[in-house]
Design a protein around this motif. Structure first.
Motif, PDB file in Angstrom:
ATOM      1  N   ASP A 393      26.303  11.885 -13.985  1.00 48.25           N
ATOM      2  CA  ASP A 393      26.912  10.814 -13.199  1.00 48.25           C
ATOM      3  C   ASP A 393      27.736   9.878 -14.078  1.00 48.25           C
ATOM      4  OD1 ASP A 393      27.354   9.299 -10.970  1.00 48.25           O
ATOM      5  OD2 ASP A 393      25.339   8.488 -10.810  1.00 48.25           O
ATOM      6  N   ASP A 394      28.669   9.162 -13.498  1.00 53.22           N
ATOM      7  CA  ASP A 394      29.457   8.121 -14.188  1.00 53.22           C
ATOM      8  C   ASP A 394      30.086   8.657 -15.471  1.00 53.22           C
ATOM      9  OD1 ASP A 394      28.353   6.528 -12.239  1.00 53.22           O
ATOM     10  OD2 ASP A 394      26.846   5.633 -13.551  1.00 53.22           O
ATOM     11  N   GLU A 450      34.705  10.491  -8.372  1.00 51.95           N
ATOM     12  CA  GLU A 450      34.047   9.394  -7.642  1.00 51.95           C
ATOM     13  C   GLU A 450      35.053   8.294  -7.328  1.00 51.95           C
ATOM     14  OE1 GLU A 450      31.013   8.094 -10.530  1.00 51.95           O
ATOM     15  OE2 GLU A 450      29.582   8.754  -9.034  1.00 51.95           O
TER      16      GLU A 450
END
Ligand code: C2E
Ligand code: CA
Ligand code: CA
Length: 483
Positions: A393-394, A450
């Protein structure tokens, strides 16, 4: 914990290194002599520091009696340190600062390697701090547990203290060599200045402590200066923690789901589960407010278990009611992944819901892998063996090391919103996203962007070969029934 070949010499103090600190801490050549840990070192001279203050500093440094010093590290104890700081202030020191230093994740080291290794590490950390104190004319004390305090006299200029804190944090990042083990532990530092932030010893220490927690909240391995609103925030955290304890029992949590789609297709194939908390005052508390508190207090383990069960139940329901099943992607916090029972929790949640592992993904951030924690690595391997996908993630906000991908068999990368934000106007950001997608694809990793908010971003990402899109353009997080 990985073994690093690097040899770190913890005790060598080179006179030549002595004057390498920030200029504000350098001697003007007019040296007196200070006694510390049984050796004699030249002392930088600060104009305005009285000889009484100098003798208080010398006394606190050299007094190694068991009454005044801590047994494990030999450093001045909390009480001794505080009373010396008090004496310094009442004897007319004009400016000084307190730095509060906390070792990040020390509890985990104690748990993994045992208390003896924990004590050895504290000892090594204390030696490193003592050396730092001598180099920068600061006095070091042990506050308790894995917490240390320093007072820097003759200095309260923010920029000079920043340089000093930066040096302290980077000094700490060097691995500690303990027998055959090389252990890395990072530090969070809080700073309070006399007389700007406070004028009493206990108050300064408390404010530096509060600032240290603010540094920890920013992900650790950094420093923060005290600011008055930090006390309000600390009080809020305590309040949140009290209420969080009741929240699970009172059924105050719920899940929202945010769609993830293929570029150009409306079909929802994956959803990210995002936790929401409606507290007993009927206020919605955002994850950014309560997840850090839940992590700090350890409550995230119970809350994370609840999320896993609720997410698996929902995915199982969709599997039975929809033509195309939906994969649910669940955020896991570092504390969960460092828990040896984490995969058992995942297995139990899937079994209770009757969900096949192919319909579950776990999102973790890069920061979790930097520590090379043996339990985290084992958990990632086991998740993959169980057939559960693991997503990074991220991506781009941490170390962005693509070596994690091959080492840990990560199947998916989620490129952080901060890059997607800029791809339309910033050519460098676009080139970076293009490179990340290219490398990810060559390693057979699924790429998700995202925070896609505009048609322009979506079109660009599609042209760059991004596999999936997530963001307000596709859909905001919604309740399950709205999907
Ligand atoms: P995250 O994992 O990066 O989740 C995405 C966050 O970005 C969500 O915020 C989402 O609402 C927001 N977002 C999605 N698309 C867009 C967009 O196009 N523009 C903008 N500006 N924002 C967008 P949210 O729900 O507030 O979650 C914040 C963070 O809280 C998450 O960041 C995640 O790290 C954490 N979190 C949420 N649920 C859980 C959970 O169940 N467990 C754990 N450990 N952490 C969670
Ligand atoms: Ca996420
Ligand atoms: Ca994210």
């Amino acid at each position: 914990m990985g073994k690093v070949a690097q040899q770190v010499d913890l005790v060598r103090i080179e006179p030549a290194n002595f004057l390498q600190g920030p200029s504000a801490f350098r001697s003007n050549g007019n040296c007196s002599t200070g006694q510390a840990i049984g050796r004699t070192f030249p002392r930088p001279h600060f104009p305005g520091i009285s000889s009484t203050v100098i003798s208080i500093i010398d006394n606190v440094r050299s007094d190694r009696s068991s009454f005044h010093s801590d047994q494990v590290t030999g450093l001045p104890s909390r009480v001794h340190f505080q009373s010396a700081l008090h004496d310094m202030i009442t004897n007319g020191v004009s400016e000084c600062a307190v730095m509060f230093v906390d070792l990040n994740k020390f509890r985990r080291i104690n748990k993994c390697f045992g208390h003896q290794t924990g004590d050895d590490l504290l000892h090594a950390a204390a030696r490193r701090l003592r050396r730092f104190g001598i180099e920068h004319d600061a006095v070091v004390g042990r506050f308790g547990g894995d917490e240390f305090v320093l007072f820097v006299h003759g200095e309260n200029d923010a920029a000079a203290l920043n340089a000093l804190a930066e040096r302290l944090v980077s000094d700490f990042a060097e691995p500690h060599q303990l027998d055959s083990l090389s252990i890395s532990v990072t530090a969070s530092v809080g700073i309070a200045r006399f007389p700007i932030d406070g004028t009493e010893a206990s108050q300064l220490i408390q404010y530096a402590h509060t600032a240290m927690y603010a540094a920890k909240d920013m992900g650790g391995q950094g420093f923060r200066h005290f600011a008055p609103d930090m006390t309000t925030r600390a009080a809020n955290s305590l309040q949140i923690e009290g209420r969080l304890r009741q929240a699970l029992e009172n059924n105050e949590f719920s899940l929202m789901f945010q769609p993830i789609v293929r570029p150009g297709s409306p079909d929802v194939l994956i959803v990210e589960t995002l936790l929401r908390w409606k507290n007993d005052q009927n206020e919605i508390v955002t994850p950014d407010q309560f997840i850090p508190v839940a992590e700090e207090s350890g409550l995230i383990l119970d809350i994370g278990r609840w999320v896993l069960h609720a997410a698996c139940r929902q995915a199982s329901h969709w599997r039975q009611t929809r033509a195309t099943p939906i994969v649910v992607s669940v955020n896991a916090s570092p504390l969960q992944l460092a828990n040896p029972k984490f995969c058992d929790d995942v297995q139990a949640a899937m079994e209770a819901a009757g969900l096949p592992p192919a319909l579950l993904a776990i999102e973790m951030t890069e920061r979790m892998m930097v520590a090379e924690d043996a339990i985290i690595s084992a958990n990632i391997c086991r998740l993959t063996q169980m057939g559960v996908r693991v997503a990074l993630d991220d991506f781009g906000t941490g170390y962005s090391s693509l070596s994690y991908l091959t080492r840990y068999q990560i199947q998916c990368i989620k490129i952080d919103r901060s890059f997607i934000d800029k791809i339309e106007c910033d050519l460098q950001a676009r080139a970076l996203v293009q490179a990340i997608i290219g490398i990810g694809k060559s390693l057979n990793v699924v790429m998700v962007a995202e925070g896609v908010e505009t048609q322009g971003q979506a079109a660009l990402l599609e042209s760059l070969g991004c596999d999936y899109l997530q963001g307000y353009l596709i859909g905001r997080p919604v309740v399950a029934e709205a999907l």
